[in-house]
Design a protein around this motif. Sequence first.
Motif, short mmCIF file in Angstrom:
data_model
loop_
_atom_site.label_atom_id
_atom_site.label_comp_id
_atom_site.label_asym_id
_atom_site.label_seq_id
_atom_site.Cartn_x
_atom_site.Cartn_y
_atom_site.Cartn_z
N PRO A 27 -42.57 20.28 1.68
CA PRO A 27 -42.24 21.78 1.87
C PRO A 27 -40.64 21.84 1.75
CG PRO A 27 -43.78 21.36 3.55
CD PRO A 27 -43.30 19.92 2.98
N PRO A 28 -40.05 22.85 1.12
CA PRO A 28 -38.42 22.83 1.03
C PRO A 28 -38.05 23.16 2.35
CG PRO A 28 -39.66 24.94 0.61
CD PRO A 28 -40.76 23.96 0.55
N PRO A 29 -36.82 22.87 2.79
CA PRO A 29 -36.23 23.00 4.14
C PRO A 29 -35.94 24.29 4.44
CG PRO A 29 -34.64 21.95 2.45
CD PRO A 29 -35.82 22.04 1.92
N GLY A 30 -36.00 24.91 5.89
CA GLY A 30 -35.68 26.00 6.29
C GLY A 30 -36.95 26.90 6.41
N PRO A 31 -36.81 28.24 6.86
CA PRO A 31 -37.90 28.92 6.97
C PRO A 31 -38.69 29.24 5.40
CG PRO A 31 -36.06 30.39 7.03
CD PRO A 31 -35.43 28.89 7.08
N ARG A 32 -39.88 29.45 5.65
CA ARG A 32 -40.61 29.66 4.25
C ARG A 32 -41.42 31.22 4.61
NH1 ARG A 32 -40.58 24.28 5.69
NH2 ARG A 32 -42.63 24.52 7.05
N PRO A 33 -41.62 31.98 3.40
CA PRO A 33 -42.48 33.14 3.86
C PRO A 33 -43.98 32.65 3.90
CG PRO A 33 -41.51 32.93 1.54
CD PRO A 33 -40.73 31.70 2.22
N ALA A 34 -44.44 33.81 4.21
CA ALA A 34 -46.00 33.74 4.40
C ALA A 34 -46.51 34.68 3.16
CB ALA A 34 -46.60 34.69 5.58
N LEU A 35 -47.59 34.46 2.82
CA LEU A 35 -48.30 35.32 1.67
C LEU A 35 -49.39 35.79 2.00
CD1 LEU A 35 -48.04 35.60 -1.57
CD2 LEU A 35 -49.87 33.57 -1.63
N GLU A 36 -49.68 37.20 1.57
CA GLU A 36 -50.93 37.82 1.64
C GLU A 36 -51.59 38.12 0.43
OE1 GLU A 36 -52.90 41.94 3.75
OE2 GLU A 36 -50.85 41.89 3.42
N LEU A 37 -52.49 37.60 0.04
CA LEU A 37 -53.12 37.65 -1.22
C LEU A 37 -54.27 38.58 -1.07
CD1 LEU A 37 -53.18 36.67 -4.11
CD2 LEU A 37 -54.62 34.70 -3.19
N LEU A 38 -53.99 39.60 -1.74
CA LEU A 38 -54.97 40.74 -1.62
C LEU A 38 -55.85 40.80 -2.90
CD1 LEU A 38 -52.38 43.57 -0.69
CD2 LEU A 38 -54.07 42.54 0.63
N VAL A 39 -57.23 41.01 -2.64
CA VAL A 39 -58.31 41.10 -3.91
C VAL A 39 -58.90 42.23 -3.47
CG1 VAL A 39 -59.99 39.56 -4.91
CG2 VAL A 39 -58.42 38.49 -3.68
N HIS A 40 -58.91 43.00 -4.62
CA HIS A 40 -59.71 44.42 -4.54
C HIS A 40 -61.16 44.09 -4.77
CE1 HIS A 40 -60.51 44.82 -8.74
NE2 HIS A 40 -59.07 44.24 -8.96
N GLY A 41 -61.99 45.28 -4.42
CA GLY A 41 -63.23 45.19 -4.40
C GLY A 41 -63.84 46.16 -6.06
N GLU A 97 -39.82 33.47 -2.83
CA GLU A 97 -39.48 31.95 -2.46
C GLU A 97 -38.13 31.60 -2.25
OE1 GLU A 97 -43.62 32.52 -4.45
OE2 GLU A 97 -41.41 33.19 -4.60
N SER A 98 -37.34 32.30 -3.27
CA SER A 98 -35.67 32.06 -3.11
C SER A 98 -35.07 32.56 -2.28
CB SER A 98 -35.17 32.20 -4.63
OG SER A 98 -35.17 33.44 -4.67
N ARG A 99 -35.75 33.65 -1.31
CA ARG A 99 -35.11 34.21 -0.32
C ARG A 99 -35.84 34.40 1.02
NH1 ARG A 99 -34.97 38.98 -0.87
NH2 ARG A 99 -36.21 39.58 -2.71
N PRO A 100 -36.40 33.21 1.41
CA PRO A 100 -37.24 33.25 2.51
C PRO A 100 -36.81 33.97 3.87
CG PRO A 100 -36.46 31.14 2.40
CD PRO A 100 -35.71 31.96 1.21
N GLU A 101 -35.48 34.17 3.93
CA GLU A 101 -34.81 34.72 4.82
C GLU A 101 -35.18 36.38 5.02
OE1 GLU A 101 -31.94 34.79 1.76
OE2 GLU A 101 -33.08 33.30 2.93
N GLY A 102 -35.57 36.81 4.02
CA GLY A 102 -35.69 38.22 3.99
C GLY A 102 -37.02 38.46 4.12
N HIS A 103 -38.03 37.65 4.51
CA HIS A 103 -39.47 37.86 4.66
C HIS A 103 -39.92 37.22 6.00
CE1 HIS A 103 -39.97 39.59 0.83
NE2 HIS A 103 -39.24 38.73 0.27
N ARG A 104 -39.05 37.11 7.14
CA ARG A 104 -39.36 36.56 8.54
C ARG A 104 -40.38 37.58 9.17
NH1 ARG A 104 -33.76 33.78 10.36
NH2 ARG A 104 -33.35 32.43 8.74
N ASP A 105 -40.22 38.77 8.92
CA ASP A 105 -41.00 39.82 9.88
C ASP A 105 -42.32 40.14 9.14
OD1 ASP A 105 -38.78 40.13 11.52
OD2 ASP A 105 -37.94 41.47 10.36
N GLY A 106 -42.65 39.75 8.19
CA GLY A 106 -43.94 40.28 7.34
C GLY A 106 -44.27 39.26 6.33
N PRO A 107 -45.47 39.29 5.72
CA PRO A 107 -45.72 38.33 4.64
C PRO A 107 -45.36 38.88 3.29
CG PRO A 107 -47.61 39.70 5.29
CD PRO A 107 -46.43 40.05 6.33
N VAL A 108 -45.25 38.21 2.36
CA VAL A 108 -45.14 38.53 0.77
C VAL A 108 -46.39 39.12 0.60
CG1 VAL A 108 -44.16 37.97 -1.31
CG2 VAL A 108 -43.18 37.21 0.55
#
Length: 816
Positions: free
Chosen positions: A29-43, A79-90
């Motif tokens: 993994p790249p150094p530093g904080p990494r964002p989380a991902l929420e992958l949404l799939v519709h019905g 991915e290039s701005r992980p510090e902007g997604h610490r409070d919630g997933p992408v």
Amino acid sequence: MKRTERSLRADRPAADHPADRAATRPRTPPPGPRPALELLVHGVGGTTPQEMLDDPHTVRVSGDDTAALYRRAADADAESRPEGHRDGPVPEAYVWCNLTSGDGSRALWLLLLPFMVVNLAHWMRPTTRGRPRTVRLYGLLVRLTGLTLTVLFVAAACEVALDLAAWQCAGTRACAARHSWLGFLAPGAGWWSTPGRRLALAAAIPTALTGLLWYLSHRTWSAYESQQPPHHGSAPEAEGESADGALSRPGFWYGRRLVARLRAAHTAVGLLTVAAALAVPAAHFDRRPGGPALLDLLGWLLQAALAAAAALVVGTVCRRGRSEHRLDRRLDRHLVRGLPLGALLLLLCAALYAGWARPAWHATGRLAADAAFGSVTLVQGLLVIVLSLASLALYRTLSDPRAALRGLGGPAVALLACALGGVMTGGVAQRVADWLDGDGTSIPGPPVLLTWQASVIPPLLVVLLVLAARLALRARRLARAGEAAVARDYPDDPPDPARTHRIARVRALAGLTDEAPRVVGVTCAVTLLLGAVALVGGLGFHTTPAQAAAGTPRFVAGAADTAQALGSWLVGLGFILFVTWGRRAYKDASARRTIGILWDVGTFWPRAAHPFAPPCYAERAVPDLTWRMATWTGATGGRLVLSGHSQGSVLAAAAVWQLPAAARRRVALLTYGCPLERLYGRWFPAHFGPAALTALHRDADCWRNLYRLTDPIGGPVRVPGGHAPDTGPAPGADPCDDVDRAPLKDPLAYGRTPAHPLPAPILGHSDYRADPAFAEERARLLARLRPDLPAPRPATGEEADADGSDAQGSAGRSSG
């Protein structure tokens, strides 16, 4: 000849592909904080990426116009701005609705409805243990039933084109005079006026239909199902039930070899059916006393060749089923090419043989279609009966009380497919006969067996009306009994009888989904009985029901005449509605999307029993999701929540099963409006039964499921060992020990409140993400998923012994 670079890449083993290496090899993994991902799939029904992401500005980050991944424009470079997604997933949305409701050509899929239904029967076998031969027999019987449906469809086209148009109408001067386009085929009108040449010319229509079915199957395979899932390097398991279920096998979503082989066999049997419709009437005429010996000999030889080719086709269908334990990229090229070409050659020989000059041959009466349709119907009935016996044998080895119809769901659906095919083909023949025969006296009309089959439709509708009335009464009783439960759910609100009754009624109607097995069972039993009556009547009396009832008591004669007239009218009405619906779907995208909802449910499964069924969108969607999860977890070390609604939850579960075992532990699963147990678990117990869902719960880092009592589709997952579906976990317990959360309140507010100043709607199956429980569960899942690999839940007993080494390795990586 030296192969091109492209062909070399295609032949390279899957593990050597760069994408496969990215999916299977752990990446630092790249150094530093990494964002989380929420992958949404519709019905089902689909939606837009703007609605899924709650943002009008979205961009496509991967995929094409058929299925793609979307993000909010502001998150395109997350991915290039992980510090902007610490409070919630992408949030990232996977939109797959165009797989089932794309351009106007999808309207042609309505013609394939019986093929889709019989293909479902293949996947409905009961859960079993230690009966591999019976499992193979079950699949073989369903494939043979699908083959009879192809014969039935092509035979119906032959009935319309060869019998009604070329033989009956063109052979009668009065009928041909009313239809100018048949004038050049009328007796004495020219070279084409002899019966054999008329039949040979009319054979172009069923031949074109067979070619269209082949084209649709080949085209949709290239567009939808040719996507290879990631190769995670696991060794193929031995034949039989795997611990994680069949959906975890590497080749489950890639059945190229079987589809190609079945496509060749069904194309060949369609062409052979047309050839038989040409050769048999001519050979029957040549067998008359004093007929030409040479033509008689040629007729026998041609029929023997057709019988041998038909036996080869049946042998091809019987030879082998699916290969799921590995990616089966090989093709039986000689068989795939040779079988249809050989059948086409025999068809050309039959056309030449039928078109040979026979001055004494004149068209009278009907062609011998009753025997053909009767034979197909009889074979279908026998196949369904044997399939039922095989299902019962499988069910008794490992009975599942939640399985639909006690393991007989597959035979019931196969019977419905045959009945649906009979109604569609009979309706076409009946309408064409009425159109050609204006006064009702010019031509004999369609085979009497089709008239008998149409005549049993009114009694079947009476039974369905009785079932509907019974369900309505049951819903009314449930609604009255459920009013007390509604009052307990909203104890702090002043009572409103009308509001309470409405909520209770919606809950009661949603609960009727669980009555579907009983309705299907009764319908199939009545259909089988009435089909047997129609077969005996058509082949035994050789006349219509009204004529057969002549001389009987007035009540019997009147009932037979009414059933025949009403059945013919209903079949004609159904055909008109079918054509109208298809024409509207071709022009109207919204109507096409409505049809797409049907395909969303029916075409989730790969084509294993019928190659002409509509394409399996999951063979594109599941690899898409698997590739996305594998590449994300490999690049970031984890933190991925897979969020699926309705049919999207089924796709999500299937995609998680396809991940390597280590990657599954890096994924959290959040499902809502989920039909995994309520529909798929009951109707497809071998693949979504309790054992498979328990394995998925064990392998994923955490799985939480949301549902409402007002939802007619979604429901609890009921993983064994968890709390009761209508309660919550014990205080202080890990919520991930259980899958199901207690039922969500619907509506969110009983009356007007400061938070809900206007009446809150009853949401049912929609808008789960608007419930505060959704954000709460998502936050809990994200908190569990650390950037490093989370440790698996403690295993006990056999599970710890079976997975001990992998668990230790995972724990070591986590502590590091």
